[in-house]
Enzyme design. Structure first.
Site, mmCIF file in Angstrom:
data_model
loop_
_atom_site.group_PDB
_atom_site.id
_atom_site.type_symbol
_atom_site.label_atom_id
_atom_site.label_comp_id
_atom_site.label_asym_id
_atom_site.label_seq_id
_atom_site.Cartn_x
_atom_site.Cartn_y
_atom_site.Cartn_z
ATOM 1 N N GLN A 129 10.286 -2.687 6.133
ATOM 2 C CA GLN A 129 11.249 -2.512 7.330
ATOM 3 C C GLN A 129 10.599 -2.743 8.776
ATOM 4 O OE1 GLN A 129 12.944 1.618 6.439
ATOM 5 N NE2 GLN A 129 11.913 1.266 4.680
ATOM 6 N N ASP A 134 11.468 -15.818 -4.126
ATOM 7 C CA ASP A 134 12.299 -15.895 -2.608
ATOM 8 C C ASP A 134 11.606 -16.433 -1.533
ATOM 9 O OD1 ASP A 134 10.391 -14.005 -1.658
ATOM 10 O OD2 ASP A 134 11.755 -12.052 -2.078
ATOM 11 N N LYS A 185 17.232 -16.314 -2.798
ATOM 12 C CA LYS A 185 17.576 -15.058 -3.395
ATOM 13 C C LYS A 185 18.452 -14.516 -2.320
ATOM 14 C CE LYS A 185 15.092 -11.118 -2.678
ATOM 15 N NZ LYS A 185 13.907 -9.971 -3.071
ATOM 16 N N ASP A 193 4.746 -12.632 -6.244
ATOM 17 C CA ASP A 193 5.402 -11.694 -5.231
ATOM 18 C C ASP A 193 4.160 -10.890 -4.672
ATOM 19 O OD1 ASP A 193 7.365 -10.866 -3.683
ATOM 20 O OD2 ASP A 193 8.666 -10.385 -5.304
ATOM 21 N N ASP A 231 8.992 -3.581 -6.557
ATOM 22 C CA ASP A 231 9.772 -2.079 -6.315
ATOM 23 C C ASP A 231 10.419 -1.621 -7.579
ATOM 24 O OD1 ASP A 231 10.592 0.424 -5.270
ATOM 25 O OD2 ASP A 231 11.097 -0.405 -3.378
ATOM 26 N N GLY A 254 14.046 -5.612 -9.395
ATOM 27 C CA GLY A 254 15.313 -6.220 -9.452
ATOM 28 C C GLY A 254 15.000 -7.800 -9.275
ATOM 29 N N THR A 255 14.219 -8.145 -8.467
ATOM 30 C CA THR A 255 13.799 -9.472 -7.551
ATOM 31 C C THR A 255 13.391 -10.210 -8.923
ATOM 32 O OG1 THR A 255 13.511 -8.520 -5.649
ATOM 33 C CG2 THR A 255 12.580 -10.814 -6.266
HETATM 34 C C1 R5P Z 1 10.891 -9.037 -0.867
HETATM 35 O O1 R5P Z 1 10.915 -9.537 0.267
HETATM 36 C C2 R5P Z 1 9.798 -8.396 -1.263
HETATM 37 O O2 R5P Z 1 8.725 -9.538 -1.357
HETATM 38 C C3 R5P Z 1 9.878 -8.220 -2.906
HETATM 39 O O3 R5P Z 1 10.293 -9.182 -3.452
HETATM 40 C C4 R5P Z 1 10.925 -6.913 -2.972
HETATM 41 O O4 R5P Z 1 10.836 -6.051 -2.175
HETATM 42 C C5 R5P Z 1 10.744 -6.323 -4.372
HETATM 43 O O5 R5P Z 1 11.625 -5.227 -4.712
HETATM 44 P P1 R5P Z 1 12.518 -5.038 -5.743
HETATM 45 O O6 R5P Z 1 11.298 -4.912 -6.807
HETATM 46 O O7 R5P Z 1 12.966 -3.686 -5.897
HETATM 47 O O8 R5P Z 1 13.351 -6.347 -6.007
#
Ligand code: R5P
Length: 333
Positions: free
Chosen positions: A107, A182, A205, A233, A237, A240-241
């Site tokens: 954030q 992304d 993305k 990455d 988290d 999902g990504t």
């Molecule tokens: C996004 O810009 C971050 O680099 C991660 O790809 C993202 O925060 C991962 O979050 P989640 O696993 O919930 O998709």
């Protein structure tokens, strides 16, 4: 290893969020990790007290801002604030705050009116409480360091993750490709591809406007047919990504998909999602406790220890040596 006189000037302490990592860091540095008093009041308020004198010492306070068996991410943050306050009031000469993983850093701007910049709020809180120096690894966006008015040492796990990947690639450079899930990881993915001497591809993305946890990647991506894809990455988290990206790669004819990330936040549905067969292997460092992930994912999960790079960086900080040199400049790329 530090000289005896420098060792005497350092007080290495840990919060309760990821004590195992702090123990390993201390072992690598050849320093004692102090057993300080940490407790939780019945009201759920936290308490911290140094058990030995920190007067005139360089207090190195280790706390990953992550949830775990000892509390939530916000408990970890509050405990850290109390540790800094205690060190300042006990006349520590210098306070270095080591957060292998820093929560709230995604954030980092106002995406909508009337919302906070949480990354700035957290960093300001640490600084105003008394932190003289911050240390973290692979921050979500390196620009966030600008909020802290003082030294902010940014370490990277890129070298240790790359070494693990290089073993897999061996001499089969044409059979692998790095893929960024992304735009934010495009540059890092290019660095990995260059170092591993393999191709790179980028996936755009989108997050659903109604539900940001719903990720949309393109349906198809060229260049990956028959190849082993390495998805990079900074953190996983809810997964999902990464799972959405892995499914697209599988549909596009990838031979297999290896996922590598520095931080395994792994909240909510992450472990269930990561058991998806579209992902053949997951590589994470241990900046966050991974006990549940080890149990759920078994041999699919490879954990790379982060203690060696943190320990050598802290030694460089204490001896006033160059961190840039330690990371070959990659910690600022
Ligand atoms: C996004 O810009 C971050 O680099 C991660 O790809 C993202 O925060 C991962 O979050 P989640 O696993 O919930 O998709």
């Amino acid at each position: 290893m530090l000289t005896e006189s420098l060792t005497r000037k350092v007080y290495l302490a840990t919060g309760s969020a990821h004590k195992d990592l702090a123990v390993e860091i201390a072992q690598h540095m050849g320093l004692p990790l102090q057993e300080d008093e940490i407790k939780v009041f019945p009201s759920d308020e936290r308490y911290f007290r140094f058990n030995e004198s920190v007067r005139g010492k360089h207090a190195i306070l280790i706390q990953s801002l992550a949830s775990g068996k000892n509390g939530s991410v916000n408990d970890a943050l509050m405990e850290l604030v109390l540790m800094i306050d205690a060190a300042r009031r006990a006349s520590a000469h210098e306070i270095t705050v080591v957060m292998p993983y820093m929560a709230y850093m995604r954030q980092d701007r106002k995406a909508k009116g009337r919302e906070p910049i949480s990354a700035a709020a957290v960093i300001n809180l640490l600084q105003q409480t008394g932190a003289d120096r911050l240390v973290s690894i692979d921050m979500h966006s390196a620009q966030t360091q600008a909020v802290f008015d003082g030294p902010f040492d940014h370490l990277t796990a890129e070298g240790i993750i790359r070494d693990a990947l290089a073993e897999k690639v061996g001499t089969h450079h044409d059979e692998f490709i790095v893929v960024s899930p992304d735009g934010g990881r495009a540059k890092t993915s290019e660095i990995y591809a260059e170092e591993l001497t393999i191709d790179v591809a980028h996936m755009p993305k989108r997050r659903s406007k109604d539900d940001p946890s719903v990720i949309k990647h393109p349906d198809f991506i060229e260049d990956v047919k028959g190849k082993t894809c390495i998805l990079i990455d900074d953190l996983i988290d809810t997964a999902g990504t990464i799972v959405s990206a892995a499914e697209v790669l599988q549909k596009s004819g990838a031979k297999e998909v290896i996922v590598a990330a520095t931080h395994g936040v792994l909240s909510g549905p992450a472990l269930e999602r990561l058991s998806n067969p579209a992902i053949s292997e997951l590589i994470l460092t241990d900046t966050i406790p991974l006990d549940n992930a080890k149990e759920a994912l078994g041999s699919k999960l490879t954990i790379i220890p982060s203690a060696p790079i943190i320990a050598s960086s802290l030694e460089a900080i204490v001896t006033r040596d160059s961190l840039l040199q330690l990371f070959g400049g990659k910690n600022y790329s």
